[in-house]
Design a protein around this motif. Structure first.
Motif, PDB file in Angstrom:
ATOM      1  N   GLN A   1       0.833  -1.201   0.000  1.00  0.00           N
ATOM      2  CA  GLN A   1       0.000   0.000   0.000  1.00  0.00           C
ATOM      3  C   GLN A   1       0.874   1.261   0.000  1.00  0.00           C
ATOM      4  OE1 GLN A   1      -2.780   0.220   3.245  1.00  0.00           O
ATOM      5  NE2 GLN A   1      -3.928   1.860   2.293  1.00  0.00           N
ATOM      6  N   ALA A   2       1.926   1.273   0.796  1.00  0.00           N
ATOM      7  CA  ALA A   2       2.823   2.429   0.832  1.00  0.00           C
ATOM      8  C   ALA A   2       3.514   2.629  -0.514  1.00  0.00           C
ATOM      9  CB  ALA A   2       3.851   2.261   1.950  1.00  0.00           C
ATOM     10  N   VAL A   3       3.938   1.536  -1.137  1.00  0.00           N
ATOM     11  CA  VAL A   3       4.579   1.628  -2.451  1.00  0.00           C
ATOM     12  C   VAL A   3       3.585   2.179  -3.478  1.00  0.00           C
ATOM     13  CG1 VAL A   3       5.577   0.273  -4.341  1.00  0.00           C
ATOM     14  CG2 VAL A   3       6.310  -0.138  -1.984  1.00  0.00           C
ATOM     15  N   GLU A   4       2.342   1.724  -3.424  1.00  0.00           N
ATOM     16  CA  GLU A   4       1.323   2.250  -4.340  1.00  0.00           C
ATOM     17  C   GLU A   4       1.123   3.744  -4.117  1.00  0.00           C
ATOM     18  OE1 GLU A   4      -2.087  -0.204  -3.593  1.00  0.00           O
ATOM     19  OE2 GLU A   4      -1.359  -1.811  -4.890  1.00  0.00           O
ATOM     20  N   TYR A   5       1.074   4.170  -2.870  1.00  0.00           N
ATOM     21  CA  TYR A   5       0.931   5.598  -2.580  1.00  0.00           C
ATOM     22  C   TYR A   5       2.135   6.384  -3.099  1.00  0.00           C
ATOM     23  CZ  TYR A   5      -3.064   4.824   0.579  1.00  0.00           C
ATOM     24  OH  TYR A   5      -4.281   4.501   1.122  1.00  0.00           O
ATOM     25  N   ARG A   6       3.326   5.833  -2.919  1.00  0.00           N
ATOM     26  CA  ARG A   6       4.539   6.508  -3.408  1.00  0.00           C
ATOM     27  C   ARG A   6       4.472   6.680  -4.922  1.00  0.00           C
ATOM     28  NH1 ARG A   6      10.107   3.607  -2.249  1.00  0.00           N
ATOM     29  NH2 ARG A   6       9.271   2.239  -3.853  1.00  0.00           N
ATOM     30  N   GLU A   7       4.022   5.643  -5.637  1.00  0.00           N
ATOM     31  CA  GLU A   7       3.897   5.735  -7.098  1.00  0.00           C
ATOM     32  C   GLU A   7       2.877   6.790  -7.510  1.00  0.00           C
ATOM     33  OE1 GLU A   7       3.308   2.295  -9.526  1.00  0.00           O
ATOM     34  OE2 GLU A   7       5.051   1.280  -8.684  1.00  0.00           O
TER      35      GLU A   7
ATOM     36  N   ASN B   1       6.446  11.236   2.064  1.00  0.00           N
ATOM     37  CA  ASN B   1       6.521  10.788   3.459  1.00  0.00           C
ATOM     38  C   ASN B   1       6.033   9.362   3.694  1.00  0.00           C
ATOM     39  OD1 ASN B   1       7.502  13.366   4.170  1.00  0.00           O
ATOM     40  ND2 ASN B   1       5.413  14.129   4.244  1.00  0.00           N
ATOM     41  N   VAL B   2       6.257   8.476   2.744  1.00  0.00           N
ATOM     42  CA  VAL B   2       5.878   7.076   2.949  1.00  0.00           C
ATOM     43  C   VAL B   2       7.077   6.186   3.267  1.00  0.00           C
ATOM     44  CG1 VAL B   2       3.777   7.199   1.546  1.00  0.00           C
ATOM     45  CG2 VAL B   2       5.936   6.524   0.484  1.00  0.00           C
ATOM     46  N   GLN B   3       8.291   6.747   3.215  1.00  0.00           N
ATOM     47  CA  GLN B   3       9.472   5.910   3.407  1.00  0.00           C
ATOM     48  C   GLN B   3       9.522   5.293   4.802  1.00  0.00           C
ATOM     49  OE1 GLN B   3      11.496   5.049   0.800  1.00  0.00           O
ATOM     50  NE2 GLN B   3      12.147   3.478   2.264  1.00  0.00           N
ATOM     51  N   ALA B   4       9.135   6.043   5.816  1.00  0.00           N
ATOM     52  CA  ALA B   4       9.137   5.475   7.172  1.00  0.00           C
ATOM     53  C   ALA B   4       8.163   4.312   7.266  1.00  0.00           C
ATOM     54  CB  ALA B   4       8.794   6.553   8.195  1.00  0.00           C
ATOM     55  N   TRP B   5       7.031   4.420   6.591  1.00  0.00           N
ATOM     56  CA  TRP B   5       6.026   3.362   6.538  1.00  0.00           C
ATOM     57  C   TRP B   5       6.628   2.120   5.872  1.00  0.00           C
ATOM     58  CZ3 TRP B   5       0.812   4.382   3.566  1.00  0.00           C
ATOM     59  CH2 TRP B   5      -0.077   3.343   3.796  1.00  0.00           C
ATOM     60  N   ILE B   6       7.321   2.331   4.763  1.00  0.00           N
ATOM     61  CA  ILE B   6       7.967   1.228   4.054  1.00  0.00           C
ATOM     62  C   ILE B   6       9.032   0.590   4.937  1.00  0.00           C
ATOM     63  CG2 ILE B   6       9.498   0.677   2.107  1.00  0.00           C
ATOM     64  CD1 ILE B   6       7.880   2.807   0.492  1.00  0.00           C
ATOM     65  N   ASP B   7       9.866   1.427   5.553  1.00  0.00           N
ATOM     66  CA  ASP B   7      10.951   0.914   6.398  1.00  0.00           C
ATOM     67  C   ASP B   7      10.422   0.106   7.577  1.00  0.00           C
ATOM     68  OD1 ASP B   7      12.732   2.170   4.696  1.00  0.00           O
ATOM     69  OD2 ASP B   7      13.056   3.886   6.030  1.00  0.00           O
TER      70      ASP B   7
ATOM     71  N   LEU C   1       9.307  -3.535  -4.095  1.00  0.00           N
ATOM     72  CA  LEU C   1      10.102  -2.302  -4.096  1.00  0.00           C
ATOM     73  C   LEU C   1      10.857  -2.080  -5.397  1.00  0.00           C
ATOM     74  CD1 LEU C   1      11.457  -2.546  -0.461  1.00  0.00           C
ATOM     75  CD2 LEU C   1       9.837  -0.841  -1.345  1.00  0.00           C
ATOM     76  N   ASN C   2      11.014  -3.126  -6.189  1.00  0.00           N
ATOM     77  CA  ASN C   2      11.818  -3.015  -7.409  1.00  0.00           C
ATOM     78  C   ASN C   2      11.036  -3.205  -8.694  1.00  0.00           C
ATOM     79  OD1 ASN C   2      14.577  -2.553  -6.358  1.00  0.00           O
ATOM     80  ND2 ASN C   2      14.102  -4.420  -5.238  1.00  0.00           N
TER      81      ASN C   2
END
Length: 83
Positions: free
Chosen positions: A34-40, A45-51, A70-71
């Motif tokens: 979900q965070a990756v989809e939001y980033r796209e 500010n989604v990197q902390a969520w991903i991490d 992620l890739n």
């Protein structure tokens, strides 16, 4: 909540059975995707969520799926893994 439901929640929160580990990894993967989809989509500010999602993964298979998410683009990831 009934006693059986409480037991299940307690097992999820405190257990370490293969089923619990798998369930937790599934939850973390869902959050990561979900965070990756939001980033796209351009959200910041989604990197902390991903991490934090990555840090919670325990199985090699979940880590491999996370690496793929992620890739790859979200569309490519869905096409590859959600058939």
């Amino acid at each position: 909540m009934r006693a059986g439901g409480q037991r299940i929640v307690e097992e999820y929160e405190n257990g370490d059975s293969p089923e619990v580990v798998c369930a937790r990894d599934a939850d973390k993967l869902e959050c990561l995707v979900q965070a990756v989809e939001y980033r796209e989509q351009g959200y910041a500010n989604v990197q902390a969520w991903i991490d934090s999602s990555l840090a919670g993964l325990r199985t090699d298979s979940a880590k491999a799926l996370a690496d793929a998410a992620l890739n790859m683009s979200c569309v490519e990831w869905q096409r590859t893994y959600l058939r």
